[in-house]
Design an enzyme around this catalytic site. Sequence first.
Site, PDB file in Angstrom:
ATOM      1  CD  GLU A 181      -3.056  -1.070   2.182  1.00 49.61           C
ATOM      2  OE1 GLU A 181      -2.823  -0.488   3.243  1.00 49.61           O
ATOM      3  OE2 GLU A 181      -4.145  -1.616   1.938  1.00 49.61           O
ATOM      4  CD  GLU A 375      -3.753  -6.144   2.518  1.00 49.98           C
ATOM      5  OE1 GLU A 375      -4.599  -5.479   3.136  1.00 49.98           O
ATOM      6  OE2 GLU A 375      -2.527  -5.913   2.575  1.00 49.98           O
TER       7      GLU A 375
HETATM    8  C1  BG6 Z   1      -4.370  -2.997   4.802  1.00 52.41           C
HETATM    9  C2  BG6 Z   1      -3.045  -3.470   5.274  1.00 52.41           C
HETATM   10  O1  BG6 Z   1      -4.326  -1.615   4.991  1.00 52.41           O
HETATM   11  O2  BG6 Z   1      -5.530  -3.374   5.467  1.00 52.41           O
HETATM   12  C3  BG6 Z   1      -3.072  -4.556   6.325  1.00 52.41           C
HETATM   13  O3  BG6 Z   1      -2.181  -3.805   4.218  1.00 52.41           O
HETATM   14  C4  BG6 Z   1      -4.266  -4.350   7.230  1.00 52.41           C
HETATM   15  O4  BG6 Z   1      -1.850  -4.543   6.984  1.00 52.41           O
HETATM   16  C5  BG6 Z   1      -5.532  -4.434   6.398  1.00 52.41           C
HETATM   17  O5  BG6 Z   1      -4.311  -5.238   8.302  1.00 52.41           O
HETATM   18  C6  BG6 Z   1      -6.821  -4.371   7.193  1.00 52.41           C
HETATM   19  O6  BG6 Z   1      -6.833  -3.245   8.021  1.00 52.41           O
HETATM   20  P1  BG6 Z   1      -7.100  -3.375   9.573  1.00 52.41           P
HETATM   21  O7  BG6 Z   1      -6.919  -2.025  10.127  1.00 52.41           O
HETATM   22  O8  BG6 Z   1      -8.500  -3.871   9.714  1.00 52.41           O
HETATM   23  O9  BG6 Z   1      -6.116  -4.361  10.094  1.00 52.41           O
END
Ligand code: BG6
Length: 475
Positions: A181, A375
Amino acid sequence: MHKNIIPDGFLWGGAVASNQLEGGYLEDGKGLSSVDILPAGDHRKQYLGNPPSLELNDEFFYPSHQSIDFYHRYKEDIALFAEMGFKCFRLSIAWVRIFPSGDDIIPNEAGLKFYDDVFDECLKYSIEPLVTIQHFDTPLELSKKYGGWRSRMLIGFFENYCNVIFNRYKDKVKYWLTFNEINMILHEPFIGGGITIGKDENPLQIKYQSAHNQLVASALAVKACHQIIPDAIIGCMLAAGNTYPHTAHPNDIFMALEKDRESYFFTDVQVRGYYPSYTKRFFEENDIKINITKEDELILINNLVDYVSFSYYSSRCISANKSVFDKLVTTNAFESIRNEYLEYSEWDWAIDPIGLRITMNQIYDRYQKPLFIVENGLGANDILENDTVNDDYRIKYMKEHLAQMKEGIKDGVELLGYTSWGPIDLVSAGSGQMTKRYGFIYVDLDNNGNGSLKRYKKKSFDWYKEVIASNGEIL
Ligand code: BG6
């Protein structure tokens, strides 16, 4: 004959980051990284953006220090991923396990050995490792000594780190990506780039100079990867999610375009190799003067990424009309207007499966490079009952997103794979909580670090297993 929409060899799996699951925070010579000083609780938000101190504080609880103890339990966890049929496991290497201070000359053999063991364990089950080189974890010493990524010195240290890991893992890892990111540096500068910003500084100047340093470092990683592992591919990674205009008013439409450009700026450079034309006016109007050398320009243009990976959690919505700003929500650090057409998760993140299709199409139209969804998922407050979790809500979320992913493929998007976020519950990056769970596997651990760490399969475990076995035919 009916032909499956999803191509053969599609890389199904899950994605994690070292600092959110490994624990073992000082083991075998590991140094501290930015993430190790992120406390749980109310202070976390400030630390993600601009921490008041770079020292550990006895009064805080640091969830990354133990995390879910993958450092000692990776065999059990990878066996569970294999049971689900994973073809791919996205994980990150902690730079500070390899170079504890970031600028060390000699790498730490124990750290290198740990990832050798993890990759061997994956390969034992024919699971392809997909490695993120830096996932939010700049070595803390580099922040203290050089101010993090604001310094060009980090380009050289990063290049050295890349050379070491490419040489070491060249026979085991064929899928790489440079910065997780990369656009996060604009929203959470400390976590994105290990930088802190003084009261009298122009934040945009610092953020964009740091971003430039990362972009050059990313291109140098591409160069080294291509030289050292010619049969590997290496990509960039964007926190994606298209921006909708709040109304059809042209001012809203243009603002949505500008918001999308704010993110695409990074991939525009990584995919095309030069600064997009729209940055000229933006930099002038915001008094941003980037130090870009002739050599930087050559590095950027000559070392383009092979594919574009991205995270997708939600779309965003924007308005030029200040009076609707009271409806703002923050999703994955991006501020957005609440979209009345969408439902929201328990953490107030918009749920927008069609947005995934739109995002895929937008990025593919822009670059015509293969994409990889690295993701996506639903953070929810799961309840363990009778040794399992009835997470129908997660199955519903994923089903709807995967259905739209298939539409995107039908639209002509070339997609290499899909790795859902946090296939095993892990520490939330944004909130530091354990109770924000994304996994198919439940981990017995609470927000204060209490629990047996025992793993339990949720209902979604068998569901995802069938999705993979049918190559996405059965959702
Ligand atoms: C993304 C990241 O921003 O979202 C992860 O690459 C992160 O590291 C994921 O865990 C989900 O966000 P959060 O705040 O729910 O953990």
